[in-house]
Design an enzyme around this catalytic site. Structure first.
Site, PDB file in Angstrom:
ATOM      1  N   THR A  16       0.841  -1.188   0.000  1.00 26.66           N
ATOM      2  CA  THR A  16       0.000   0.000   0.000  1.00 26.66           C
ATOM      3  C   THR A  16       0.877   1.239   0.000  1.00 26.66           C
ATOM      4  O   THR A  16       2.043   1.201   0.411  1.00 26.66           O
ATOM      5  CB  THR A  16      -0.935   0.025   1.228  1.00 26.66           C
ATOM      6  N   HIS A  17       0.309   2.351  -0.463  1.00 30.01           N
ATOM      7  CA  HIS A  17       0.950   3.656  -0.350  1.00 30.01           C
ATOM      8  C   HIS A  17       0.144   4.535   0.614  1.00 30.01           C
ATOM      9  O   HIS A  17       0.345   5.740   0.679  1.00 30.01           O
ATOM     10  CB  HIS A  17       1.050   4.319  -1.730  1.00 30.01           C
ATOM     11  N   ASP A  77      -7.575  -5.989  -0.607  1.00 30.01           N
ATOM     12  CA  ASP A  77      -8.480  -5.352  -1.548  1.00 30.01           C
ATOM     13  C   ASP A  77      -9.849  -5.426  -0.918  1.00 30.01           C
ATOM     14  O   ASP A  77     -10.268  -6.497  -0.443  1.00 30.01           O
ATOM     15  CB  ASP A  77      -8.460  -6.039  -2.916  1.00 30.01           C
ATOM     16  N   SER A  78     -10.508  -4.301  -0.857  1.00 28.78           N
ATOM     17  CA  SER A  78     -11.786  -4.283  -0.149  1.00 28.78           C
ATOM     18  C   SER A  78     -12.725  -3.298  -0.810  1.00 28.78           C
ATOM     19  O   SER A  78     -12.299  -2.441  -1.595  1.00 28.78           O
ATOM     20  CB  SER A  78     -11.573  -3.911   1.326  1.00 28.78           C
ATOM     21  N   HIS A 157     -13.624   6.229   7.200  1.00 29.08           N
ATOM     22  CA  HIS A 157     -13.244   6.785   5.910  1.00 29.08           C
ATOM     23  C   HIS A 157     -14.109   6.146   4.829  1.00 29.08           C
ATOM     24  O   HIS A 157     -14.876   5.230   5.096  1.00 29.08           O
ATOM     25  CB  HIS A 157     -11.755   6.518   5.627  1.00 29.08           C
ATOM     26  N   TYR A 159     -16.772   4.861   2.524  1.00 26.09           N
ATOM     27  CA  TYR A 159     -18.230   4.719   2.579  1.00 26.09           C
ATOM     28  C   TYR A 159     -18.763   4.463   3.997  1.00 26.09           C
ATOM     29  O   TYR A 159     -19.960   4.203   4.161  1.00 26.09           O
ATOM     30  CB  TYR A 159     -18.666   3.559   1.663  1.00 26.09           C
ATOM     31  N   ASP A 160     -17.910   4.545   5.004  1.00 27.80           N
ATOM     32  CA  ASP A 160     -18.333   4.241   6.379  1.00 27.80           C
ATOM     33  C   ASP A 160     -19.578   5.017   6.830  1.00 27.80           C
ATOM     34  O   ASP A 160     -20.412   4.462   7.553  1.00 27.80           O
ATOM     35  CB  ASP A 160     -17.186   4.498   7.358  1.00 27.80           C
TER      36      ASP A 160
END
Length: 200
Positions: A16-17, A77-78, A157, A159-160
């Site tokens: 990840t970045h 991936d989510s 963050h 769509y929470d």
């Protein structure tokens, strides 16, 4: 194939970045003596996610990082899946928000596309562990819930603010980070990964 066990003292690349994601996983790994470094810190490029599933995209990212760094690598991936939208935005969850990360617009787009009785939704997370020799293992976590609108809460963050998990009266964004992390799709995927790959 027997699961890859990560011994205490191991280094692991998180593909990840995203600094927030790195901090989250570093905290999760700390009790197991695993040092986590991100692909961003190592200057690794982000591979193009061309698969048509969460597992496929997680594997692309994990394999690219493992081979480039010559270390085990973990990728996730989510995304949010909405029943009335045929499972969309799904693997395109981030892309729905566009290059400017306009999640308010993406949440409004979801609301516009569903009816008052079509609120079923779920979050999915797939974690993939890859080793430099090309071996991979995947672990999936899922949490069911419903879409609420207008958005509620300021935590979290993406769509929470519009996702209310089953059995809850609050959206993910109305929960503390610790409360969300105890039940989330990522927590469930991590629990499966921890059982298979981390030494107690």
């Amino acid at each position: 194939m027997p699961p890859c066990k990560l011994a205490r003292g191991s280094r692991l690349v998180l593909a990840t970045h995203n600094a927030g994601k790195l901090a989250e996983f570093a905290t999760l790994m700390a009790p197991f003596g695993i040092t986590v470094v991100s692909a961003g810190e190592l200057g690794l490029p982000e591979p193009e996610e061309t698969a048509t599933s969460f597992a496929g995209n997680a594997a692309i990212k994990a394999l690219a990082a493992a081979k480039a760094a010559n270390l085990p690598a973990l990728a996730d991936d989510s995304g949010l899946c909405v029943s009335a939208l045929g499972g969309a935005p799904g693997i395109y969850s981030a892309r729905w928000a566009g290059p400017d990360k306009d999640f308010a617009g993406a949440m409004a787009r979801i609301e516009e596309g569903i009816g008052p009785d079509e609120r079923d939704a779920w979050f999915v997370c797939v974690l993939c562990l890859a080793t430099p020799d090309g071996a991979t293992q995947s672990f999936e976590g899922r949490i069911n819930g419903e879409i609420v609108y207008p958005p509620r809460g300021t935590e979290g963050h993406g769509y929470d603010p519009i996702f209310q998990p089953e059995g809850e009266t609050r959206s993910f964004a109305e929960m503390s980070e610790a409360e969300k992390n105890a039940v989330s799709h990522r927590a469930r995927a991590f629990a499966a990964f921890r059982t298979a790959c981390l030494e107690k």
